[in-house]
Design a protein around this motif. Structure first.
Motif, short mmCIF file in Angstrom:
data_model
loop_
_atom_site.label_atom_id
_atom_site.label_comp_id
_atom_site.label_asym_id
_atom_site.label_seq_id
_atom_site.Cartn_x
_atom_site.Cartn_y
_atom_site.Cartn_z
N VAL A 92 0.90 -1.14 0.00
CA VAL A 92 0.00 0.00 0.00
C VAL A 92 0.94 1.20 0.00
CG1 VAL A 92 -1.71 1.30 1.30
CG2 VAL A 92 -1.81 -1.20 1.25
N LYS A 93 0.81 2.04 -1.01
CA LYS A 93 1.74 3.16 -1.21
C LYS A 93 1.00 4.47 -0.99
CE LYS A 93 4.65 5.05 -4.89
NZ LYS A 93 5.06 4.82 -6.30
N TYR A 94 1.60 5.34 -0.17
CA TYR A 94 0.97 6.62 0.15
C TYR A 94 2.01 7.73 0.04
CZ TYR A 94 -1.77 10.16 2.54
OH TYR A 94 -2.44 11.30 2.84
N GLU A 95 1.67 8.79 -0.68
CA GLU A 95 2.57 9.94 -0.80
C GLU A 95 2.43 10.80 0.45
OE1 GLU A 95 3.91 13.47 -3.87
OE2 GLU A 95 2.13 12.30 -4.32
N ILE A 96 3.50 10.83 1.27
CA ILE A 96 3.46 11.57 2.53
C ILE A 96 4.05 12.97 2.40
CG2 ILE A 96 3.41 9.54 3.99
CD1 ILE A 96 6.39 9.84 4.43
N GLY A 97 4.71 13.24 1.29
CA GLY A 97 5.28 14.55 1.02
C GLY A 97 5.57 14.66 -0.46
N HIS A 98 5.97 15.83 -0.90
CA HIS A 98 6.25 16.04 -2.32
C HIS A 98 7.32 15.06 -2.80
CE1 HIS A 98 6.53 18.08 -6.12
NE2 HIS A 98 7.84 18.24 -5.95
N ASN A 99 6.96 14.15 -3.70
CA ASN A 99 7.83 13.13 -4.28
C ASN A 99 8.35 12.11 -3.27
OD1 ASN A 99 7.60 14.29 -6.81
ND2 ASN A 99 9.43 15.53 -6.56
N PHE A 100 7.77 12.03 -2.08
CA PHE A 100 8.23 11.12 -1.03
C PHE A 100 7.09 10.18 -0.65
CE2 PHE A 100 9.43 10.10 3.41
CZ PHE A 100 10.66 9.52 3.13
N THR A 127 10.45 3.27 1.89
CA THR A 127 10.28 4.65 1.45
C THR A 127 10.84 4.77 0.05
OG1 THR A 127 12.39 5.36 2.38
CG2 THR A 127 10.43 5.61 3.78
N ALA A 128 10.31 5.70 -0.71
CA ALA A 128 10.81 5.96 -2.06
C ALA A 128 10.75 7.46 -2.31
CB ALA A 128 9.96 5.22 -3.09
N TYR A 129 11.82 7.98 -2.88
CA TYR A 129 11.87 9.39 -3.24
C TYR A 129 12.04 9.49 -4.74
CZ TYR A 129 13.18 14.24 -3.64
OH TYR A 129 13.21 15.55 -4.00
N SER A 130 11.13 10.21 -5.40
CA SER A 130 11.18 10.37 -6.85
C SER A 130 12.14 11.50 -7.22
CB SER A 130 9.79 10.67 -7.41
OG SER A 130 8.93 9.60 -7.16
N ILE A 131 13.23 11.15 -7.86
CA ILE A 131 14.20 12.13 -8.34
C ILE A 131 13.63 12.84 -9.57
CG2 ILE A 131 16.51 12.44 -9.30
CD1 ILE A 131 17.32 9.92 -7.73
N VAL A 137 14.68 6.60 -5.92
CA VAL A 137 15.58 5.85 -5.05
C VAL A 137 14.72 5.33 -3.92
CG1 VAL A 137 17.70 7.08 -5.63
CG2 VAL A 137 16.26 7.95 -3.81
N ASN A 138 15.02 4.11 -3.47
CA ASN A 138 14.17 3.51 -2.45
C ASN A 138 15.00 2.72 -1.45
OD1 ASN A 138 14.34 0.74 -3.72
ND2 ASN A 138 13.41 1.90 -5.39
N ILE A 139 14.42 2.58 -0.29
CA ILE A 139 15.02 1.77 0.77
C ILE A 139 13.89 1.05 1.49
CG2 ILE A 139 15.02 3.70 2.41
CD1 ILE A 139 17.65 2.52 3.54
N LYS A 140 14.10 -0.24 1.76
CA LYS A 140 13.07 -0.98 2.49
C LYS A 140 13.71 -1.89 3.52
CE LYS A 140 12.18 -5.19 -0.20
NZ LYS A 140 11.13 -6.03 -0.77
N TYR A 141 12.96 -2.12 4.57
CA TYR A 141 13.37 -3.06 5.61
C TYR A 141 12.35 -4.18 5.63
CZ TYR A 141 14.87 -5.02 10.02
OH TYR A 141 15.33 -5.87 10.97
N THR A 142 12.84 -5.40 5.59
CA THR A 142 12.00 -6.59 5.60
C THR A 142 12.21 -7.32 6.92
OG1 THR A 142 12.17 -6.80 3.21
CG2 THR A 142 11.49 -8.74 4.41
N LEU A 143 11.12 -7.58 7.60
CA LEU A 143 11.16 -8.23 8.91
C LEU A 143 10.69 -9.67 8.78
CD1 LEU A 143 11.51 -8.05 12.00
CD2 LEU A 143 9.13 -7.29 12.11
N GLY A 144 11.59 -10.61 9.10
CA GLY A 144 11.24 -12.03 9.10
C GLY A 144 10.63 -12.40 10.44
#
Length: 161
Positions: A92-100, A127-131, A137-144
């Motif tokens: 589920v993707k939600y824009e929390i700020g301009h391009n973020f 999180t993903a930031y649209s350049i 560019v994106n970074i994610k943490y996966t919890l097992g």
């Protein structure tokens, strides 16, 4: 393998069907670096976690449901030393700020190198930031949730086609 592939395709098609057919759909590719943490206590990296470094690559679709909200399923192939698996998050993707953007959701995983119980469900937060409109560019943490399902940190880029 056929059962897992069929399950992943069914899950993605079900997700796609939940979005209005008139919504905007964008497709793309992504790749990057994967850091996996083994022997990690739940919710803590501990004092000396074992870390393995690998890479990932795959495809995604972004189904815009509303102006700031979308569903983004992905299928990623992860290579981690001699350890390979498929990671299929449904965000589920939600824009929390301009391009973020903030992305959360379950992650369906098929581990090729395990002897038993090859299918695991994990939780992702990203999180993903649209350049640019087409590059992020994106970074994610996966919890097992189980000891044999390690936690991971993914750092990469996405390109909309």
């Amino acid at each position: 393998m056929k059962k897992v592939t069929s399950f992943l395709i069914f899950t993605l098609m079900f997700s796609f069907g939940q979005i209005n057919a008139q919504s905007k759909v964008e497709f793309g590719v992504k790749s990057g670096l994967n850091l996996t943490f083994f022997k990690v206590k739940q919710g803590s990296f501990g004092t000396n976690p074992e870390t393995a470094t690998g890479f990932y690559g795959g495809i995604f679709a972004d189904f815009n449901a509303e102006e700031d909200f979308s569903i983004q399923p992905e299928i990623l192939y992860i290579v981690l030393n001699d350890f390979n698996f498929i990671n299929a998050p449904i965000y589920v993707k939600y824009e929390i700020g301009h391009n973020f953007n903030l992305l959360v959701g379950p992650s369906l995983n098929y581990f090729f190198d395990f002897f038993t119980n090859k299918f695991k469900v994990r939780a992702d937060i990203a999180t993903a930031y649209s350049i640019t409109p087409n590059i992020d560019v994106n970074i994610k943490y996966t919890l097992g949730f189980q000891e044999i399902t390690p936690n991971g940190l993914f750092i990469g880029m996405g390109l909309k086609l």
